[in-house]
Scaffold this active site. Structure first.
Site, PDB file in Angstrom:
ATOM      1  N   PRO A   1       1.027  -1.156  -0.322  1.00 39.80           N
ATOM      2  CA  PRO A   1       0.117   0.278   0.243  1.00 39.80           C
ATOM      3  C   PRO A   1       0.924   1.024  -0.086  1.00 39.80           C
ATOM      4  CG  PRO A   1      -0.558  -0.777   2.478  1.00 39.80           C
ATOM      5  CD  PRO A   1       1.178  -1.817   1.596  1.00 39.80           C
ATOM      6  N   HIS A   2       0.084   2.329  -0.649  1.00 39.67           N
ATOM      7  CA  HIS A   2       1.178   3.471  -1.185  1.00 39.67           C
ATOM      8  C   HIS A   2       0.274   4.875  -0.796  1.00 39.67           C
ATOM      9  CE1 HIS A   2       0.397   1.529  -4.335  1.00 39.67           C
ATOM     10  NE2 HIS A   2       0.919   2.825  -4.749  1.00 39.67           N
TER      11      HIS A   2
END
Length: 152
Positions: free
Chosen positions: A68-69
Site C-alpha cells: 500500500p502506498h
C-alpha cells in the site's frame, strides 16, 4: 535507480506479529503505528489516503505481499514501514492469495514520479522467493528488520 530498504526503513517501523482482522483494520493499525513513530504525520489522513489508493485497485502484488502506498502532506521524504501479520488476510491481491506481509510506502505530496521507480524497486525486492521465505521465518521485529535490510 535502486532504492535501499535501509534508506527508507527504520527499526521502529518494522513490526513482526501485527494483528489485522481485515484489510481496512490492518491499514488503520499501520497508519496509527506510523503516526506514533512520526508524530508530524496525521494517522487519520494517512489511513484515508491508503484506503483511497486501495479503492483504485488492490496493492496486493501476489505471493502474500501487499505494498500500500500514497502521497502525504508533512511527509519530508520517501518513508517505508514493514508489517508481518500474525495471520494471513484477504487483500484482493492479483493472485487471490491472502496477504501476510505489508510494506507501506509514503512519499511527499509534491513528489514527482520517481516514487514509481521506488515502488517498482520494492516490488522487485519482494519478488525474491528466498527473501520472502527468510522474512516468514522471522519471529521478532529486530530479526525482521535485519532480514529486510540485508536485501540491500
Amino acid at each position: 535507480m535502486t532504492t535501499k530498504l535501509s534508506s527508507i526503513l527504520a527499526p521502529s517501523r518494522v513490526v513482526c506479529g501485527l494483528d489485522g482482522v481485515s484489510k481496512k483494520r490492518a491499514l488503520q493499525t499501520i497508519a496509527n503505528h506510523i503516526a506514533e513513530d512520526l508524530p508530524v504525520l496525521d494517522a487519520e489522513e494517512l489511513f484515508r489516503r491508503l484506503m483511497a489508493r486501495e479503492r483504485l485497485g488492490s496493492t496486493g502484488i501476489g505471493q502474500g505481499i501487499a505494498i500500500p502506498h500514497c502521497r502525504l502532506e508533512n511527509c519530508s521524504g520517501t518513508l517505508g514501514a514493514f508489517f508481518k501479520l500474525s495471520d494471513k488476510l484477504d487483500f484482493d491481491a492479483i493472485d487471490d492469495a491472502p496477504v501476510d506481509c505489508i510494506f507501506a510506502l509514503l512519499v511527499p505530496e509534491e513528489a514527482d514520479d520517481s516514487h514509481l521507480q521506488t515502488l517498482a524497486a520494492i516490488a522487485r525486492t519482494f519478488s525474491n522467493p528466498d527473501l520472502i521465505q527468510r522474512i516468514r521465518q522471522c519471529d521478532d521485529s529486530e530479526t525482521l528488520y535485519q532480514t529486510l535490510i540485508s536485501a540491500d
